[in-house]
Design a protein around this motif. Structure first.
Motif, PDB file in Angstrom:
ATOM      1  N   ARG A  55       0.842  -1.211   0.000  1.00 22.27           N
ATOM      2  CA  ARG A  55       0.000   0.000   0.000  1.00 22.27           C
ATOM      3  C   ARG A  55       0.869   1.249   0.000  1.00 22.27           C
ATOM      4  O   ARG A  55       0.603   2.205  -0.727  1.00 22.27           O
ATOM      5  N   ALA A  56       1.931   1.234   0.793  1.00 22.41           N
ATOM      6  CA  ALA A  56       2.827   2.389   0.875  1.00 22.41           C
ATOM      7  C   ALA A  56       3.470   2.652  -0.484  1.00 22.41           C
ATOM      8  O   ALA A  56       3.550   3.803  -0.925  1.00 22.41           O
ATOM      9  N   ARG A  57       3.920   1.599  -1.163  1.00 22.28           N
ATOM     10  CA  ARG A  57       4.527   1.752  -2.479  1.00 22.28           C
ATOM     11  C   ARG A  57       3.532   2.301  -3.490  1.00 22.28           C
ATOM     12  O   ARG A  57       3.863   3.151  -4.297  1.00 22.28           O
ATOM     13  N   HIS A  58       2.293   1.820  -3.430  1.00 24.27           N
ATOM     14  CA  HIS A  58       1.274   2.281  -4.376  1.00 24.27           C
ATOM     15  C   HIS A  58       0.897   3.733  -4.128  1.00 24.27           C
ATOM     16  O   HIS A  58       0.620   4.469  -5.061  1.00 24.27           O
ATOM     17  N   GLN A  59       0.882   4.175  -2.884  1.00 21.78           N
ATOM     18  CA  GLN A  59       0.547   5.569  -2.585  1.00 21.78           C
ATOM     19  C   GLN A  59       1.634   6.503  -3.082  1.00 21.78           C
ATOM     20  O   GLN A  59       1.343   7.575  -3.572  1.00 21.78           O
ATOM     21  N   VAL A  60       2.887   6.094  -2.991  1.00 20.58           N
ATOM     22  CA  VAL A  60       4.000   6.912  -3.484  1.00 20.58           C
ATOM     23  C   VAL A  60       3.875   7.065  -4.993  1.00 20.58           C
ATOM     24  O   VAL A  60       4.028   8.152  -5.531  1.00 20.58           O
TER      25      VAL A  60
END
Length: 134
Positions: A55-60
């Motif tokens: 999720r963190a990677r996708h938000q970036v």
């Protein structure tokens, strides 16, 4: 000294299952993560971390670069996380008085135990390490 959990290495097949599950729901409840854990033979706590990292990677990657992109992104629906009901959450862990005594004593001795200490404590009182960490 902080000792970390060793990095989990996922096979290609495990990743296919996780990515497919993520595409369906990036905020799975405990029951879904538990089902995935059994299906791909990885601890639920490791699957939880994988989803958090994904999720963190996708938000970036989705971060808008321009003002007009920012306005457009604000029109979209609220993230699932905010609207998710409590049904998907893990059940509250109940501890016996003996387990609580052991946990309290351990906390007084060392409020920031490393992974080895947490794993040993979890083994001693019969709960998953992820519950000791919490």
């Amino acid at each position: 000294m902080h000792c970390r959990h060793s990095r989990t290495k996922f096979t290609e097949d495990q990743l296919k299952v996780l990515i497919q599950a993520f595409d369906q729901n990036p905020y799975p409840g405990y029951a879904i993560k538990q089902k995935l854990a059994l299906e791909i033979n990885i601890e639920e706590s490791r699957i939880q971390i994988w989803f958090q990292n994904r999720r963190a990677r996708h938000q970036v990657q989705k971060r808008p670069e321009h003002e007009e992109d920012l306005e457009a992104s604000q029109d979209k629906d609220q993230p699932v996380e905010k609207t998710q009901s409590k049904e998907g959450r893990r059940c509250r862990t109940s501890y016996t008085s003996s387990q609580l005594h052991t946990l309290n004593t351990a906390f007084v001795n060392n409020p920031y135990p490393g992974i080895e200490s947490r794993e040993q404590l979890a083994k001693d009182i019969g709960v998953p390490e992820s519950r000791v960490q919490i």
